[in-house]
Design a protein around this motif. Sequence first.
Motif, PDB file in Angstrom:
ATOM      1  N   ALA A  89       0.758  -1.232   0.080  1.00  0.00           N
ATOM      2  CA  ALA A  89       0.067   0.073   0.158  1.00  0.00           C
ATOM      3  C   ALA A  89       0.919   1.103  -0.160  1.00  0.00           C
ATOM      4  N   GLU A  90       1.793   1.323   0.693  1.00  0.00           N
ATOM      5  CA  GLU A  90       2.806   2.425   0.853  1.00  0.00           C
ATOM      6  C   GLU A  90       3.573   2.348  -0.569  1.00  0.00           C
ATOM      7  N   MET A  91       4.207   1.457  -1.158  1.00  0.00           N
ATOM      8  CA  MET A  91       4.719   1.369  -2.335  1.00  0.00           C
ATOM      9  C   MET A  91       3.943   2.078  -3.556  1.00  0.00           C
ATOM     10  N   VAL A  92       2.881   1.715  -3.494  1.00  0.00           N
ATOM     11  CA  VAL A  92       1.909   2.033  -4.828  1.00  0.00           C
ATOM     12  C   VAL A  92       1.090   3.457  -4.439  1.00  0.00           C
ATOM     13  N   LYS A  93       1.167   3.794  -3.282  1.00  0.00           N
ATOM     14  CA  LYS A  93       0.646   5.100  -2.662  1.00  0.00           C
ATOM     15  C   LYS A  93      -0.837   4.955  -2.555  1.00  0.00           C
ATOM     16  N   LEU A  94      -1.450   3.809  -2.116  1.00  0.00           N
ATOM     17  CA  LEU A  94      -2.894   3.466  -2.270  1.00  0.00           C
ATOM     18  C   LEU A  94      -3.558   4.190  -1.167  1.00  0.00           C
ATOM     19  N   VAL A  95      -4.619   4.970  -1.382  1.00  0.00           N
ATOM     20  CA  VAL A  95      -5.690   5.600  -0.457  1.00  0.00           C
ATOM     21  C   VAL A  95      -6.884   4.716  -0.605  1.00  0.00           C
ATOM     22  N   SER A  96      -7.526   4.584   0.911  1.00  0.00           N
ATOM     23  CA  SER A  96      -8.839   3.822   0.714  1.00  0.00           C
ATOM     24  C   SER A  96      -9.774   4.714   1.548  1.00  0.00           C
ATOM     25  N   VAL A  97     -10.776   4.668   1.161  1.00  0.00           N
ATOM     26  CA  VAL A  97     -12.205   5.304   1.560  1.00  0.00           C
ATOM     27  C   VAL A  97     -13.272   4.429   1.703  1.00  0.00           C
ATOM     28  N   PHE A  98     -13.925   4.187   2.950  1.00  0.00           N
ATOM     29  CA  PHE A  98     -15.023   3.375   3.050  1.00  0.00           C
ATOM     30  C   PHE A  98     -16.146   4.108   3.864  1.00  0.00           C
ATOM     31  N   LEU A  99     -17.382   4.133   2.974  1.00  0.00           N
ATOM     32  CA  LEU A  99     -18.484   4.852   3.526  1.00  0.00           C
ATOM     33  C   LEU A  99     -19.458   4.134   3.650  1.00  0.00           C
ATOM     34  N   PRO A 100     -19.664   3.646   4.972  1.00  0.00           N
ATOM     35  CA  PRO A 100     -20.859   2.613   5.617  1.00  0.00           C
ATOM     36  C   PRO A 100     -22.187   3.212   5.542  1.00  0.00           C
ATOM     37  N   ASP A 101     -22.893   2.743   5.073  1.00  0.00           N
ATOM     38  CA  ASP A 101     -24.319   3.090   5.297  1.00  0.00           C
ATOM     39  C   ASP A 101     -25.064   2.292   6.076  1.00  0.00           C
ATOM     40  N   SER A 102     -24.587   1.125   6.620  1.00  0.00           N
ATOM     41  CA  SER A 102     -25.162   0.259   7.652  1.00  0.00           C
ATOM     42  C   SER A 102     -24.342  -0.555   8.473  1.00  0.00           C
ATOM     43  N   ILE A 103     -24.258  -0.754   9.623  1.00  0.00           N
ATOM     44  CA  ILE A 103     -23.741  -1.424  10.440  1.00  0.00           C
ATOM     45  C   ILE A 103     -24.554  -2.323  11.218  1.00  0.00           C
ATOM     46  N   LYS A 104     -24.598  -3.637  10.976  1.00  0.00           N
ATOM     47  CA  LYS A 104     -25.440  -4.705  11.805  1.00  0.00           C
ATOM     48  C   LYS A 104     -24.709  -5.629  12.701  1.00  0.00           C
ATOM     49  N   HIS A 105     -25.389  -6.039  13.700  1.00  0.00           N
ATOM     50  CA  HIS A 105     -24.758  -6.877  14.615  1.00  0.00           C
ATOM     51  C   HIS A 105     -25.583  -8.233  14.797  1.00  0.00           C
ATOM     52  N   ASP A 106     -24.884  -9.376  14.713  1.00  0.00           N
ATOM     53  CA  ASP A 106     -25.269 -10.564  14.671  1.00  0.00           C
ATOM     54  C   ASP A 106     -24.797 -11.278  16.126  1.00  0.00           C
ATOM     55  N   PRO A 107     -25.352 -11.212  17.316  1.00  0.00           N
ATOM     56  CA  PRO A 107     -24.836 -11.705  18.490  1.00  0.00           C
ATOM     57  C   PRO A 107     -24.564 -13.232  18.410  1.00  0.00           C
ATOM     58  N   GLY A 108     -25.617 -14.034  17.692  1.00  0.00           N
ATOM     59  CA  GLY A 108     -25.433 -15.407  17.846  1.00  0.00           C
ATOM     60  C   GLY A 108     -24.016 -15.837  17.030  1.00  0.00           C
ATOM     61  N   ARG A 109     -23.517 -15.164  16.090  1.00  0.00           N
ATOM     62  CA  ARG A 109     -22.391 -15.430  15.463  1.00  0.00           C
ATOM     63  C   ARG A 109     -21.305 -14.638  15.644  1.00  0.00           C
ATOM     64  N   LYS A 110     -21.347 -13.845  16.427  1.00  0.00           N
ATOM     65  CA  LYS A 110     -20.539 -12.915  17.244  1.00  0.00           C
ATOM     66  C   LYS A 110     -19.765 -12.190  16.142  1.00  0.00           C
TER      67      LYS A 110
END
Length: 132
Positions: free
Chosen positions: A51-72
């Motif tokens: 990532a440093e060598m190719v000068k990679l930039v990442s951006v993540f724009l989440p629109d939902s976050i869900k929790h499944d407690p049974g599967r942790k």
Amino acid sequence: YLLYMAKALFDLALNYTPATVEKQYELILGIMSPNAYPRYKARFLKFVKEAEMVKLVSVFLPDSIKHDPGRKAIMATGTRMLLLEGEQVVESKRTTYELRYSFSAGQFHIEDFGEKGKLGKVLGASIKGETK
């Protein structure tokens, strides 16, 4: 607490620049469970160098976050964009990332992390293919 930790971890793993990626992935390694740490350490080090060598930039724009407690498991769905620093977007796709967790002696640990359906694969391990 869990959703707060997950949001922070998704941000660390998926929003970075060449100047920040190493420190961010070191922080993530510090939260890995003792079983997961050895699996991820070498992968993360390789990914950070690429990532440093190719000068990679990442951006993540989440629109939902869900929790499944049974599967942790906690899933974040949104748009991830990869670009080369100072250049245009190389890839933009809608995807879901999954974090599997555990608790040991009251401490939160990451057991597995990655794109849903591809857990264990380092986030961005296909840099060479994505930046052509």
